[in-house]
Design a protein around this motif. Sequence first.
Motif, PDB file in Angstrom:
ATOM      1  N   UNK A   1      74.841 -52.395  55.723  1.00 31.18           N
ATOM      2  CA  UNK A   1      75.227 -53.083  54.709  1.00 31.18           C
ATOM      3  C   UNK A   1      74.190 -53.070  53.433  1.00 31.18           C
ATOM      4  N   UNK A   2      72.884 -52.861  53.650  1.00 31.37           N
ATOM      5  CA  UNK A   2      71.859 -52.572  52.741  1.00 31.37           C
ATOM      6  C   UNK A   2      72.360 -51.414  51.875  1.00 31.37           C
ATOM      7  N   UNK A   3      72.853 -50.328  52.694  1.00 32.34           N
ATOM      8  CA  UNK A   3      72.977 -49.053  51.992  1.00 32.34           C
ATOM      9  C   UNK A   3      74.254 -49.218  50.993  1.00 32.34           C
ATOM     10  N   UNK A   4      75.241 -49.964  51.540  1.00 33.05           N
ATOM     11  CA  UNK A   4      76.442 -50.357  50.552  1.00 33.05           C
ATOM     12  C   UNK A   4      76.003 -50.999  49.160  1.00 33.05           C
ATOM     13  N   UNK A   5      75.419 -52.190  49.374  1.00 34.02           N
ATOM     14  CA  UNK A   5      75.018 -52.890  48.411  1.00 34.02           C
ATOM     15  C   UNK A   5      74.059 -51.824  47.484  1.00 34.02           C
ATOM     16  N   UNK A   6      73.288 -51.219  47.862  1.00 35.10           N
ATOM     17  CA  UNK A   6      72.276 -50.543  47.087  1.00 35.10           C
ATOM     18  C   UNK A   6      73.196 -49.446  46.400  1.00 35.10           C
TER      19      UNK A   6
ATOM     20  N   UNK B   1      74.810 -46.842  59.796  1.00 31.12           N
ATOM     21  CA  UNK B   1      75.718 -47.502  60.710  1.00 31.12           C
ATOM     22  C   UNK B   1      76.167 -47.072  61.799  1.00 31.12           C
ATOM     23  N   UNK B   2      76.041 -45.699  62.074  1.00 34.16           N
ATOM     24  CA  UNK B   2      76.213 -44.987  63.124  1.00 34.16           C
ATOM     25  C   UNK B   2      75.436 -45.151  64.265  1.00 34.16           C
ATOM     26  N   UNK B   3      75.912 -45.046  65.408  1.00 33.14           N
ATOM     27  CA  UNK B   3      74.956 -44.948  66.731  1.00 33.14           C
ATOM     28  C   UNK B   3      74.196 -43.665  66.824  1.00 33.14           C
ATOM     29  N   UNK B   4      73.120 -43.673  67.572  1.00 32.52           N
ATOM     30  CA  UNK B   4      72.425 -42.632  67.802  1.00 32.52           C
ATOM     31  C   UNK B   4      72.537 -41.805  69.020  1.00 32.52           C
ATOM     32  N   UNK B   5      72.825 -40.643  68.956  1.00 32.80           N
ATOM     33  CA  UNK B   5      73.236 -39.776  70.152  1.00 32.80           C
ATOM     34  C   UNK B   5      72.254 -38.813  70.609  1.00 32.80           C
ATOM     35  N   UNK B   6      71.194 -38.569  69.659  1.00 35.44           N
ATOM     36  CA  UNK B   6      70.171 -37.704  69.954  1.00 35.44           C
ATOM     37  C   UNK B   6      68.734 -38.232  69.701  1.00 35.44           C
TER      38      UNK B   6
END
Length: 563
Positions: A288-293, A504-509
Motif C-alpha cells: 500500500x505504501x508503494x502504491x501511494x508513493x 505485497x508478494x509472499x516470500x518463497x526464498x
Amino acid sequence: MQSQEIIILFLSLATLLFFSRLLGEIAKRYHQPAVIGEIMAGILLGPTFLGTWLPFLENFLFPTTGNNSLVLNSITTIGASLFLLIAGMELDLATVFRQGKTAIGIGISGLIMPFLVGFILAWSFPDFLGIQAGGDKRIFALFFATVLSISALPVIAKTLMDLGIYRTDTGMMIIACAVFDDILGWIIFALILSLAGKDQAAHFPILYTILMFFAFTIFMLTVGRYYIHKILPWLKAHFTWPSGVLSFILVVALFCSAFTEWIGIHAIFGAFVAGVAIGDSHHLREHTRTIIHEFVSSFFTPLFFGSIGLGIHFLKNFDLLLTVVITAIAFLGKISGCLMGGKAFKLTSSESWALAFAMNARGAMAIILALVALQMNLINETLFVSLLIMSILTSMMSGPGMQKVLHLSKKQRFTSYLSSKHFISSLKANNLSQAIEELANTFAFFTPEERKKIVEESIGREETMPTGLENGVAIPHVRVSGLSKPVIAVGKSEIGIDFNSPDGELSHLIFLILTPKHEMQSQLEIIADIAKTLESKESIHRTLQSLNFTEFLAAIKTAKANG
C-alpha cells in the motif's frame, strides 16, 4: 476558465510533467535522486533558458498571472503537501524507540552543530547571506540554522537502498537518526513559520498558534495514531482494497493540511504529521505504501519540483562565493556533529563516517524549506539558488561518501557461506516466526538458548523494519556475539511466507543471515550481494526450481554469472 486557458493549462502540465519525468529518470540512471532532474527540467523551461531564448513560448506555456498561473500553483501546492505525506509515512517511530538513546543522542548532535554554526553566521552576516530588505534578523537566522540542520530522509533511504544496506543494522541506525532529525527539524521550522506569519496569521495571536501547533502534533501522534491504527483493518474489511485505504490516507492528509494552514503554519506540516501518524501502523502494508508513493511520485512530485525553476532566473541569481560558503558550512557542520555523536556513542570509525555522509544529504527537504521561506519573503532569490545548489551537492555526495568509507566495492560473496547443512528444500513453516525458527534450528553449534535468542532478535527486527524484498525473497538477519564468521541458512517455501515485502508478494526464498556482532562490514556486503544476485524474476524462478542443495547452488552461480 475559458477554453483557450484550459488548452494552455493541459499543454503546460504535459510539457512540465514530460521533461520532469524524463530528466528525473536520467538522474536516476546515474544513481542520483530524481529530484535533481526534475528541478533541472523547471530551469530549462523557465526564465533561465526557455525564457531567454524563446520568451514568447515561455509566456505562452507558463504565464505568471491569470487563471492558469493560479491552477498550476494550486497543483504544485498539493504536490508539496503530498510529497511531505509520503516523507512522513517513511518515518518509523518504532525504529527510533528501538535504537533508543543512540539515535536520539546522535540525532541531537547532528542537528545542534550545524544549527549553531548556521545561526551564528546568519546573525552576524545577514546581508551577505541574503536576508530580505527590512526582514527580521532573528527569524532569518533561525531559518538559516534550520535549513542547514535538516536531513533528507527520502534521499537517505534511497541511497541506502541503492547501496544494498537499507535493511542492515547500520542502515537501521542511520534511518533512526534521520527520523529523529527530521521530526525535530520540522517542528523547529513549524515554530519559525508561526513566528514569521504572526502578522499574516489569520485569526490567532502567535501564542495561540504555537499552542495549537503542539496540541495538534501531540494529538495526531497519540490519539490520532491510535484510531488510525484501529480504522485501517476495518477499511480493509469493508472497502475495496487498496482504493479505500488510499482514499482514507489522502482525506486525513488534506484535513490535516487545511488545519495547519488555518492556524497559521504551512499546509505541508499538516501533511507531514499525518504521514507520520499513518505510516507508523503495521496495518499499512508495504504494498500500500508503494502504491501511494508511485501515485504521488508519478504526477504531483515531478510537477512540484519542476515548477521551482519556472519562477526564478538561476543564472542571474547565482552567486559563486555565497554558494561555496554555504555548501562548505553545511558540510562542516553536519559531518562534524554526526562524527562527535558517533564517537560519544562508541560507533566504529566507518559507522560514524557513513552516518555523517548519509545525514549530510539535504535534498528535497531543504529545498522545500527554502522555497517556503522564499514565498514568505524571509530570503531573497540569490540565497534560494545557493541553498538549492547546496542541497543537490550534499545529496550527490552522500552515496559515494558512504560507499568509500564502508569499502562496499570489495564485497564478500554470500555463496562463500552457504552449506548443505543449513539448507532446507521445503520449509514446513506457515508464518514468519516459524520460518525463522526452522532455519535457526539448522545451526546445531548454538545452544537452544542461543538459538531462541537469535529467533527473538530476528523477529524483533521484522517488527521494526521488514526484510522482505521484491519477487519473493526475504533476508532476515541479526548480528550475534561470539560468532567468528558469517553463517547463512536458506529455506524454500512452497506456500510462501509473509515478510511484508514492498510488492505485497509472499516470500518463497528465505535467507537467515548471522554475522559477528562487531563485524558490520560482512552483513552489509552479504545483503547487498544477495539483493544484486536475485534482482530478476528469472533468477529467482530458476533457484526455486532446484530440488537439492547442489542444484540450488548451481542456480545461484548461474544468476551471478548472468548478473
